[in-house]
Every structure is written in C-alpha cells, then in structure tokens.
Design an enzyme around this catalytic site. Structure first.
Site, PDB file in Angstrom:
ATOM      1  N   SER A  22       0.583  -1.607   0.433  1.00 44.34           N
ATOM      2  CA  SER A  22      -0.265  -0.304  -0.045  1.00 44.34           C
ATOM      3  C   SER A  22       0.913   1.501   0.087  1.00 44.34           C
ATOM      4  O   SER A  22       2.090   1.405  -0.671  1.00 44.34           O
ATOM      5  CB  SER A  22      -0.445  -0.084   0.957  1.00 44.34           C
ATOM      6  OG  SER A  22      -2.398   0.680   0.921  1.00 44.34           O
ATOM      7  N   LYS A  25     -21.571  18.931   8.547  1.00 46.77           N
ATOM      8  CA  LYS A  25     -21.182  19.237   9.171  1.00 46.77           C
ATOM      9  C   LYS A  25     -20.985  17.716  10.790  1.00 46.77           C
ATOM     10  O   LYS A  25     -19.534  17.605  10.695  1.00 46.77           O
ATOM     11  CB  LYS A  25     -21.491  19.902  10.294  1.00 46.77           C
ATOM     12  CG  LYS A  25     -20.602  20.723  11.025  1.00 46.77           C
ATOM     13  CD  LYS A  25     -19.028  21.150  10.281  1.00 46.77           C
ATOM     14  CE  LYS A  25     -17.773  21.819  10.996  1.00 46.77           C
ATOM     15  NZ  LYS A  25     -16.930  22.195  10.596  1.00 46.77           N
TER      16      LYS A  25
END
Length: 285
Positions: free
Chosen positions: A153, A205
């Site tokens: 990765s 939010k």
C-alpha cells in the site's frame, strides 16, 4: 497516551494500508479500551501525552551511510507527521523520510540511496507528495528500494518512486488501494445510556462522527473521495513503474509474494536484501 493517538490515526481517515494490519490495530484497541475510554480518547486527541520526540544519537541524521550508500528506513506503520528522523514506536513519519531523502540527496559523501522498506502502509495524507518528491529526484543519484520484507500500500507507493525495486522470495508487494473505516459507537452508547446530540451549521458537518450511524448520502460522498484517492494511487504507480494504469487497476489491491510481484511489473527482481545491497554497491563502485 498511545491509544488515543492510534485511534485518531486509524478511524475516519483514508488509509493506504493492508486490511489485515488495520484489523490487528482495531483488535488491539477494542481489547484495551471500552466505549467509555474511547469517548475519553476523543476528548483528549488534541491534548494527549504521547511521546513524539523519540530516540536518536544524531538528531540531524536519520540514516546510516554504508560504503557511500545512504540507507533510509521505511518501516512499520507510516504516518504523516511523527517528528523523528528514524522509525519510532513501530511507526515511520513521511516527514522523517522526506528529510532523510533530501539530506542524503545533497550529501556529497552519499553516492546512492537505498529505501530500506518493511511496511504494511499507513496514512494517505502526505504519502503522494513524498512519492512525487522521490520520483522527481530520479537521475540525481541512484535510488533503489530494497524490501526487507514487504512494501504494501503506501509503502509500495514510496518504493515505486525508486529507480528499481528488489523483493525477497517470501517478501511482498502490492495492496494498491485505499481503505476508510467508520467506527459506529451509536448502539454501544445507547446501551450505556448515553445520547449524543450534535448542534451543527451545515447539513454535512457531523457526517462520519462515530457517535451516529453513517447515512447513505454520507457514505456515497466518502466513497467518491476514496475512489478519487484510489485512482491517484493507480496513476502514480503506473507513472513510476512505466506500466499501463489498467494493469495496475486490475490488481484490485491484491498482494503478491516474491516473483509474482515481478510478473505483475511491481518489482524488478527477486533478491535477498543483502544480495540486492551488494549488487547496488557493485553498480556504483
């Protein structure tokens, strides 16, 4: 304290890390911290007592020089900022790798640079800027990634920026993908008798907070971001390794052992780390 730091690094943030490593970290956190402790951890994330300083005999040098070759360590879980030049507490910071690489690049005593890689990957944040820094330095000095044993990765993204990659027979390459884990504490909070109310400006939010379930709309938005990061990963590896993006994408984040990675174009040869290092010395001397 160390666990709040790990929780902050692991949950609700894009990671370029092997799923197995992520599961190990999650299991360790789950075993050692109850939901109440996790709640406390969140409140302490901006004011924990984790030791960021780390050891180091020479604070200006984070690499060893052997026969004119700088050995830059890329080990353990990779994080954006660790504040040390050498791996510490099982982690390496992109900040330390960058400083080591640029210092070695400018060091007249250094003829070549080895990225000494053994890592399952880590954070997306900061990774690709570092990869671009290494890639753009190609041609200045020989840069070789020697895996000892694996580059998965984010660690593979870094290794791919080197001029060449050598992997041992039992080592690994790949895991070219991105993962994002949402920790949902809502049912555990309900069971404990807690109710969390968010007062926000902006409908999105509070999206992704562990105290509430992840809505389908929030999932779709986060998935689009992960897909975008994944495509950046694919295009970066394709550029670095000079292979088609379709070939990289077709790996579907699989991992490859030894020669299998070479056949996929993810490494240049199978060689034990010491043999790969001796071969580099023969090339530069």
């Amino acid at each position: 304290m160390k666990f709040p730091f790990l929780a902050q690094r692991l949950f609700n943030t894009p990671l370029a890390i092997t799923p197995g490593k992520a599961e190990v970290i999650m299991a360790a956190l789950a075993e050692r911290m109850g939901i109440a402790q996790m709640q406390r951890s969140v409140s302490m994330m901006d004011d924990d007592d984790y030791d960021y300083t780390g050891p180091g005999d020479n604070p200006r040098t984070g690499y060893d020089v052997v026969a004119g070759t700088a050995i830059v360590p890329v080990a353990g879980t990779l994080v954006q900022k660790l504040g040390t030049l050498r791996p510490y507490s099982g982690m390496t910071g992109y900040d330390g790798i960058r400083q080591n690489f640029l210092t070695a690049l400018a060091d007249p005593k250094v003829k070549a640079i080895v990225l000494d890689v053994d890592s399952p990957g880590g954070e997306v944040a900061g990774c690709f800027d570092l990869v671009d820094t290494i890639y753009k330095a190609r041609g200045t000095k020989p840069v070789r990634a020697i895996l000892n044993e694996a580059a998965y990765s984010a660690a593979y993204a870094i290794a791919s920026a080197a001029d060449s990659i050598y992997v041992p027979r039992t080592g690994g390459t790949g895991s070219i993908g991105v993962i994002w884990m949402h920790m949902d504490w809502s049912k555990a909070l309900d069971a404990a008798g807690f109710k969390v109310t968010f007062v926000t400006y902006g409908d999105s939010k509070a999206d992704g907070h562990p105290e509430i379930e992840l809505s389908p709309e929030a999932y779709a938005r986060f998935k689009a971001q992960i897909d975008s990061m994944g495509e950046l990963f694919v295009e970066t590896v394709a550029r670095n390794r000079d292979i088609p993006a379709s070939q990289v994408r077709a790996t579907q984040a699989a991992t490859y052992m030894g020669a299998a990675g070479v056949s996929q174009g993810l490494a240049d040869g199978v060689m034990a780390p010491d043999a790969a290092f001796r071969a580099l010395l023969a090339d530069i001397n």
